[in-house]
Design an enzyme around this catalytic site. Structure first.
Site, PDB file in Angstrom:
ATOM      1  N   SER A 133       0.821  -1.171  -0.152  1.00  0.00           N
ATOM      2  CA  SER A 133       0.037   0.035  -0.139  1.00  0.00           C
ATOM      3  C   SER A 133       0.751   0.861  -0.245  1.00  0.00           C
ATOM      4  CB  SER A 133      -0.919  -0.089   1.260  1.00  0.00           C
ATOM      5  OG  SER A 133      -1.550   1.292   1.671  1.00  0.00           O
ATOM      6  N   ILE A 134       0.719   2.038  -0.356  1.00  0.00           N
ATOM      7  CA  ILE A 134       1.214   3.467  -0.936  1.00  0.00           C
ATOM      8  C   ILE A 134       1.616   4.287   0.714  1.00  0.00           C
ATOM      9  CG2 ILE A 134       1.360   3.860  -3.438  1.00  0.00           C
ATOM     10  CD1 ILE A 134      -0.743   6.174  -3.031  1.00  0.00           C
ATOM     11  N   ASP A 135       0.084   4.151   1.058  1.00  0.00           N
ATOM     12  CA  ASP A 135      -0.320   5.229   2.019  1.00  0.00           C
ATOM     13  C   ASP A 135       0.659   4.643   3.771  1.00  0.00           C
ATOM     14  OD1 ASP A 135      -1.896   5.476   0.578  1.00  0.00           O
ATOM     15  OD2 ASP A 135      -3.561   4.180   1.845  1.00  0.00           O
TER      16      ASP A 135
ATOM     17  N   ARG B 177       3.888  32.534  -6.076  1.00  0.00           N
ATOM     18  CA  ARG B 177       2.875  31.932  -5.484  1.00  0.00           C
ATOM     19  C   ARG B 177       2.955  31.090  -4.589  1.00  0.00           C
ATOM     20  NH1 ARG B 177       1.720  30.887 -11.867  1.00  0.00           N
ATOM     21  NH2 ARG B 177       0.313  32.697 -11.938  1.00  0.00           N
TER      22      ARG B 177
HETATM   23  O1  F6P Z   1      -5.355   3.315  -0.300  1.00  0.00           O
HETATM   24  C1  F6P Z   1      -4.327   3.526  -1.631  1.00  0.00           C
HETATM   25  C2  F6P Z   1      -5.063   5.253  -1.636  1.00  0.00           C
HETATM   26  O2  F6P Z   1      -4.144   4.733  -3.315  1.00  0.00           O
HETATM   27  C3  F6P Z   1      -5.224   5.507  -1.109  1.00  0.00           C
HETATM   28  O3  F6P Z   1      -3.968   6.651  -1.414  1.00  0.00           O
HETATM   29  C4  F6P Z   1      -6.578   7.193  -1.520  1.00  0.00           C
HETATM   30  O4  F6P Z   1      -7.455   7.101  -0.326  1.00  0.00           O
HETATM   31  C5  F6P Z   1      -7.316   5.247  -2.431  1.00  0.00           C
HETATM   32  O5  F6P Z   1      -6.217   4.160  -2.446  1.00  0.00           O
HETATM   33  C6  F6P Z   1      -7.490   5.554  -3.792  1.00  0.00           C
HETATM   34  O6  F6P Z   1      -7.991   4.792  -4.412  1.00  0.00           O
HETATM   35  P1  F6P Z   1      -8.168   4.254  -6.160  1.00  0.00           P
HETATM   36  O7  F6P Z   1      -7.725   4.907  -6.721  1.00  0.00           O
HETATM   37  O8  F6P Z   1     -10.240   3.245  -5.904  1.00  0.00           O
HETATM   38  O9  F6P Z   1      -9.857   5.976  -5.777  1.00  0.00           O
END
Ligand code: F6P
Length: 367
Positions: A150-152, A187
């Site tokens: 997961s990138i999170d 900016r």
């Molecule tokens: O969990 C990874 C993620 O990229 C989150 O950072 C983000 O909130 C979500 O997935 C976005 O999901 P989707 O690609 O379904 O719009």
């Protein structure tokens, strides 16, 4: 040898392919068979061509490619018991007795539910004639191993998730690019970054780009943050800074749990006293796509090796492990515990106990 299935699930993350490659090749070199399950849990529920035996050459070139080549999905049917029943049937029909799942907390929760329900599901499949007793007999136990992709970077009990470092690099590059145009025009830019309910990407990006202000879910700003932020930015401008960068995690909230949105921050920056020419940039999925950095390739590879080891070492009594990395060592701990911690973090935030949320994410925070 075992027949090991591998799937990627939830949002794709750079490095997932490296994990699949390592799992397939280590499985083969240990005398096991490897099966790729396409489109995440969707493929498990549908079966048929979605489950394919993979050979050594099938994962050639996987290391350097972003996303996940075997596909992923946020699968609804697997959340229902009927979907899991089909998934169990497909696993048994393909002779798969171990499953390695690479995904985020939701995907790993799903994996653990499957394992818990497994004996009941098999029982039911026999009762409704989908499986014979003979067919089902060798599959009394399903081994599950989780890898966090997961990138999170939102999983407690591992220092870093597969994909997070690549994503952070991508964000840094984007902020650097924005910085040069921002200073040219003197900016301000409000930049929204991903992370769901986790502020890791936003916080690390802010530190590594020298941003002026950052908003993250785990530590909401003080009651009068609007005035404080403007003071900080005014001071930075007085010091001669020609660009203003405010980074906002997509899950940023204030002390009353109301979302803090980039457009609202922009409104504050364009009016008095700052009166800055301000733009909002949402980095979006550029943060998630593209080639994995060396760190993610290596992390995913080492964890993939460890995942196959865990499959081979598991007994019916060992709880499903989640492979993590802590202080640079590859670790393994009960998947259920890790998943429970993610729920506790969400609960702490909903109760406005932000300190507790930080402590749960990082126990050293308490010191
Ligand atoms: O969990 C990874 C993620 O990229 C989150 O950072 C983000 O909130 C979500 O997935 C976005 O999901 P989707 O690609 O379904 O719009």
């Amino acid at each position: 040898g075992k027949r090991i299935g591998v799937l990627t699930s939830g949002g794709d993350a750079p490095g997932m392919n490296a994990a699949v490659r390592a799992i397939v090749r280590v499985a083969i070199s240990r005398g096991c068979e490897a099966y790729a399950i396409f489109e995440g849990y969707e493929g498990l529920v549908q079966g048929g061509k979605m489950i394919r035996k993979f050979g050594w050459a099938d994962v050639r070139g996987y290391l350097a490619i972003g996303g996940t080549l075997i596909g992923t999905a946020r699968c609804k049917s697997f959340r229902e018991r009927s979907g899991r029943l089909d998934a169990a049937c497909n696993l048994v029909k393909n002779g798969i007795d171990a499953l390695i799942v690479c995904g985020g907390d939701g995907s790993l929760t799903g994996a653990d539910i499957l394992r818990k329900e497994w004996p009941g599901l098999i029982e039911e499949l026999i009762q409704n004639g989908k499986l014979t007793v003979e067919e089902a007999d060798p599959y009394k136990h399903l081994t599950i191993v989780g890898l966090v992709g997961s990138i999170d970077n939102d999983m407690p009990s591992t220092d870093v998730t597969i994909g997070a470092v690549t994503s952070l690099h991508r964000i840094c590059e984007a902020v650097d690019s924005i910085s040069s145009t921002a200073s040219s025009h003197s900016r301000a830019f409000v930049i929204e970054v991903m992370g769901r309910r986790c502020g890791w990407l936003a916080l690390m990006a802010a530190i590594s780009t020298g941003a002026d202000f950052v908003f993250i879910p785990e530590r909401p700003p003080s009651e009068n943050w609007e005035a404080e932020m403007c003071d900080v930015i005014k001071r930075h401008r007085q010091l001669g800074k020609r660009r203003t960068i405010v980074i906002v995690a997509e899950g940023a909230i204030d002390r009353n749990l109301n979302p803090i949105k980039p457009d609202y921050i922009k409104e504050l920056l364009i009016k008095k006293p700052l009166e800055l020419d301000t733009r909002v940039t949402t980095l979006g999925h550029t943060q998630r796509g593209g080639r994995p950095c060396a760190y993610d390739r290596n992390l995913a590879t080492i964890q993939g090796v460890e995942a196959v080891n865990a499959v081979l070492e598991s007994t019916p009594d060992t709880p499903s492990p989640m492979i993590g990395v802590n202080e640079n060592k590859i670790t393994s701990e009960p998947l259920l515990r890790a998943v429970e911690l993610t729920h506790q973090v969400a609960e702490a935030i909903s109760k406005q106990d932000f300190r507790r949320a930080m402590e749960l994410r990082d126990p050293e925070f308490a010191d």
